[in-house]
Design an enzyme around this catalytic site. Structure first.
Site, PDB file in Angstrom:
ATOM      1  N   HIS A   1       0.819  -1.217   0.000  1.00  0.00           N
ATOM      2  CA  HIS A   1       0.000   0.000   0.000  1.00  0.00           C
ATOM      3  C   HIS A   1       0.856   1.272   0.000  1.00  0.00           C
ATOM      4  O   HIS A   1       0.435   2.292  -0.553  1.00  0.00           O
ATOM      5  CB  HIS A   1      -0.962  -0.022   1.196  1.00  0.00           C
TER       6      HIS A   1
ATOM      7  N   SER B   1      -6.674  -1.875  -0.464  1.00  0.00           N
ATOM      8  CA  SER B   1      -6.207  -1.193  -1.677  1.00  0.00           C
ATOM      9  C   SER B   1      -7.268  -0.306  -2.342  1.00  0.00           C
ATOM     10  O   SER B   1      -6.937   0.805  -2.774  1.00  0.00           O
ATOM     11  CB  SER B   1      -5.636  -2.201  -2.675  1.00  0.00           C
TER      12      SER B   1
ATOM     13  N   GLU C   1     -13.875  -7.997  -7.439  1.00  0.00           N
ATOM     14  CA  GLU C   1     -13.769  -8.962  -6.332  1.00  0.00           C
ATOM     15  C   GLU C   1     -14.762 -10.086  -6.616  1.00  0.00           C
ATOM     16  O   GLU C   1     -15.898  -9.834  -6.990  1.00  0.00           O
ATOM     17  CB  GLU C   1     -14.068  -8.267  -4.998  1.00  0.00           C
TER      18      GLU C   1
ATOM     19  N   ASP D   1      -3.421  -8.552  -7.211  1.00  0.00           N
ATOM     20  CA  ASP D   1      -3.042  -8.967  -5.853  1.00  0.00           C
ATOM     21  C   ASP D   1      -3.755 -10.270  -5.475  1.00  0.00           C
ATOM     22  O   ASP D   1      -4.604 -10.292  -4.587  1.00  0.00           O
ATOM     23  CB  ASP D   1      -3.425  -7.819  -4.894  1.00  0.00           C
TER      24      ASP D   1
END
Ligand code: SAM
Length: 283
Positions: free
Chosen positions: A18, A105, A123, A169
């Site tokens: 981050h 994030s 997601e 990620d």
């Protein structure tokens, strides 16, 4: 899909990821033209460090807790500007000054958007998608999509702004995920060759990680920056002892910034002997 980021939010790997994310977005903001962030594995956006998941591992105490926790040492003057955007995003979640909420994030990215910039947060986990959608309800600069990251890297690129960052990620929980990651990265780069791509990978004493590093070395790109932070020696149990970031098309000044920031993070986030960092650039 078993991985839940709530157990790990704010740990040393999140701090590394981050802090660099915020630096990259600050560079994107230096030009007036709008940019877009595509966060392919977004998580839930905001984490309660007092929740059972975070309490169970306590990982955040050796991460963000070392920077903003009650007893954390002051941050040296030469480091303050390098962490300012990231730590401001964390402070903004904790208006009373007590560290309880940690931004993931998408929230960090959101905190650094200007009015014409956009964020797409992808997601796939059904509960996490709901939480993320609630987090950004009525925010016209953010779109939450419940789609597969590997599909997103094809369908969402290139962005109409033609500038921006793609953050990849993955949780690396399935045996095909390293293959999927490289296939996804290549597909993304074919569509958005001048985009900044930032890929996180775990550093563990396992064959798959060594394989990951070898594959990164073979990536056919002109500009690549590798930033690795190791917090202790591997202890033989295959647990995470370091965090890696591969940046394709990194902002020009990032290398010099990380030259200063990484030694600080390695010392501050150390969990014992063997804490170190590695920065490697192909330009
Ligand atoms: N990027 C987040 C942050 O820094 O705050 C953390 C993300 S966490 C490491 C990985 C996330 O990817 C999990 O929330 C998981 O549910 C999600 N995920 C796993 N496989 C996925 C896929 N194929 N597509 C989209 N999301 C996926």
């Amino acid at each position: 899909m078993n991985y839940r980021h709530a157990y790990h939010a704010g740990n040393f790997a999140d701090v590394h990821k981050h802090a660099v994310l915020a630096l990259v977005l600050a560079h994107l903001s230096a030009k007036v033209t709008p940019f877009r962030v595509v966060d392919t594995h977004a998580g839930i956006g905001r984490y309660d460090l007092a929740a059972v998941e975070a309490e169970k591992t306590g990982e955040w105490t050796a991460g963000i807790g070392r920077l903003l926790g009650e007893d954390s040492a002051p941050i040296p003057d030469e480091i303050t500007p390098l962490l300012a955007a990231y730590l401001d995003a964390v402070r903004a979640e904790n208006a009373d000054g007590v560290l309880r909420w940690y931004p993931g994030s998408p929230r960090i990215a959101r905190s650094l958007l200007r009015p014409d910039d956009r964020l797409i947060a992808v997601e796939l986990h059904p509960e996490d998608t709901q939480a993320l959608a609630a987090e950004f309800r009525r925010d016209r600069q953010v779109k939450v999509l419940a789609i597969d990251a590997w599909h997103a890297l094809k369908s969402l690129l290139p962005p109409k702004e033609r500038r921006g960052l793609v953050l990849i990620d993955p949780p690396y929980e399935s045996t095909t995920e390293v293959d999927d990651t490289f296939a996804g990265l290549r597909a993304g780069l074919r569509r958005f060759a001048n985009g900044i791509f930032m890929l996180w990978y775990p550093i563990k004493a396992t064959a798959s990680v060594l394989d990951m590093q070898a594959r990164l070395a073979q990536l056919e790109v002109d500009k690549l920056l590798i930033s690795e932070l190791v917090v202790r020696r591997p202890d033989g149990d295959g647990r995470l002892h370091g965090s890696g970031l591969a940046l394709v098309n990194p902002p020009f000044q990032l290398r010099a910034q990380l030259d200063v920031l990484l030694p600080f993070l390695a010392a501050r986030l150390s969990q014992g002997k063997g804490a170190t960092h590695r920065l490697e650039a192909r330009m």
